[in-house]
Design a protein around this motif. Structure first.
Motif, PDB file in Angstrom:
ATOM      1  N   ASN A 287       0.822  -1.207   0.000  1.00 30.69           N
ATOM      2  CA  ASN A 287       0.000   0.000   0.000  1.00 30.69           C
ATOM      3  C   ASN A 287       0.861   1.264   0.000  1.00 30.69           C
ATOM      4  O   ASN A 287       0.507   2.273   0.607  1.00 30.69           O
ATOM      5  CB  ASN A 287      -0.946   0.001   1.199  1.00 30.69           C
ATOM      6  N   ARG A 288       1.999   1.225  -0.706  1.00 27.94           N
ATOM      7  CA  ARG A 288       2.922   2.361  -0.749  1.00 27.94           C
ATOM      8  C   ARG A 288       2.605   3.229  -1.961  1.00 27.94           C
ATOM      9  O   ARG A 288       3.327   3.248  -2.956  1.00 27.94           O
ATOM     10  CB  ARG A 288       4.367   1.861  -0.795  1.00 27.94           C
ATOM     11  N   TRP A 289       1.515   3.961  -1.864  1.00 23.44           N
ATOM     12  CA  TRP A 289       1.097   4.804  -2.977  1.00 23.44           C
ATOM     13  C   TRP A 289       2.058   5.968  -3.198  1.00 23.44           C
ATOM     14  O   TRP A 289       2.118   6.516  -4.300  1.00 23.44           O
ATOM     15  CB  TRP A 289      -0.334   5.283  -2.752  1.00 23.44           C
ATOM     16  N   ASP A 290       2.812   6.328  -2.147  1.00 29.07           N
ATOM     17  CA  ASP A 290       3.823   7.367  -2.335  1.00 29.07           C
ATOM     18  C   ASP A 290       4.885   6.923  -3.332  1.00 29.07           C
ATOM     19  O   ASP A 290       5.394   7.721  -4.127  1.00 29.07           O
ATOM     20  CB  ASP A 290       4.461   7.736  -0.994  1.00 29.07           C
ATOM     21  N   LEU A 291       5.210   5.634  -3.317  1.00 31.02           N
ATOM     22  CA  LEU A 291       6.201   5.098  -4.249  1.00 31.02           C
ATOM     23  C   LEU A 291       5.594   4.783  -5.619  1.00 31.02           C
ATOM     24  O   LEU A 291       6.319   4.667  -6.610  1.00 31.02           O
ATOM     25  CB  LEU A 291       6.838   3.841  -3.660  1.00 31.02           C
ATOM     26  N   LEU A 292       4.277   4.621  -5.660  1.00 30.92           N
ATOM     27  CA  LEU A 292       3.605   4.269  -6.913  1.00 30.92           C
ATOM     28  C   LEU A 292       3.204   5.489  -7.734  1.00 30.92           C
ATOM     29  O   LEU A 292       2.912   5.359  -8.926  1.00 30.92           O
ATOM     30  CB  LEU A 292       2.355   3.439  -6.613  1.00 30.92           C
ATOM     31  N   ARG A 293       3.200   6.661  -7.132  1.00 32.18           N
ATOM     32  CA  ARG A 293       2.737   7.860  -7.847  1.00 32.18           C
ATOM     33  C   ARG A 293       3.493   8.127  -9.139  1.00 32.18           C
ATOM     34  O   ARG A 293       2.883   8.501 -10.152  1.00 32.18           O
ATOM     35  CB  ARG A 293       2.784   9.073  -6.920  1.00 32.18           C
ATOM     36  N   PRO A 294       4.827   7.970  -9.177  1.00 24.78           N
ATOM     37  CA  PRO A 294       5.521   8.203 -10.460  1.00 24.78           C
ATOM     38  C   PRO A 294       5.045   7.255 -11.559  1.00 24.78           C
ATOM     39  O   PRO A 294       4.882   7.677 -12.717  1.00 24.78           O
ATOM     40  CB  PRO A 294       6.990   7.976 -10.113  1.00 24.78           C
TER      41      PRO A 294
END
Length: 204
Positions: free
Chosen positions: A88-95
């Motif tokens: 659930n690491r959407w911060d890492l998935l944003r790019p």
């Protein structure tokens, strides 16, 4: 239901996909089925075109509905980091999401449908999550003649009221699979979709 429960805590089906990889226009594509008259453009979710589940689903449709199913790669050869998704690491998935935003991928999706349109007598489109908004855009009345004959979507993400308002009404039947609790397809969007499609005369 949380977004994690809905989209991340999935599982991988058993089985081996039986289709082949080829091209649909410029896009690498998984192709299964042999019907020369009816095709389905299956637009993948965040897991991408190589995820076994989407290929096994395509195989099942090809067998059960006797259609030829195309699953193009709409992530430009890139695959999401499943570890980031599962954590659930959407911060890492944003790019990754930014590189594959709907504004970027929509022209490819339209192009793939335009390749299928003259080749088959009937063309349908189906999409889950990421693929949901794309199917609505394929059903837009701006396409004359229509790019698809029908669409089916489940748990559509990134869907806007403009997408719903812009469909071709009675010209393109629409099926919407909406979970009772969905953090992405909100109650407000569900109600707007239901009311607007009836207003436009879209067969539901």
């Amino acid at each position: 239901m949380s977004f994690t429960d809905c989209c991340i805590k999935g599982f991988e089906w058993e089985g081996t996909p039986t289709g082949t990889e080829g091209k649909l226009g410029d896009n690498d594509t998984y192709i299964t089925g042999t019907n020369p008259d009816v095709a389905v453009l299956l637009i993948h979710d965040l897991y991408g075109w190589k995820f076994p589940n989407v290929r096994l689903l395509a195989d099942h449709w090809a067998r059960e509905a006797n259609v030829t199913v195309y699953v193009p790669d709409f992530f430009g050869g890139e695959a999401v980091d499943l570890g980031h998704v599962e954590a659930n690491r959407w911060d890492l998935l944003r790019p990754f999401i930014a590189r594959n935003a709907r504004e970027i991928r929509e022209p490819e999706i339209f192009a793939c449908a335009r390749v299928l349109r003259p080749k088959y007598k009937k063309v349908g489109a189906a999409g889950y999550c990421f693929g949901g908004w794309a199917c609505f855009r394929l059903a837009a009345r701006e396409h004359d003649p229509p790019l698809v004959d029908c669409i089916s979507v489940g748990h559509p993400s990134l869907l806007t009221k403009d997408d719903v308002d812009g469909v071709a009404g009675a010209a393109v039947p629409i099926q919407v699979l909406a979970p009772e609790k969905d953090p992405v397809f909100s109650p407000e969007m569900k109600l707007h979709t239901f009311q607007k499609l009836q207003e436009l005369g879209a067969p539901l």
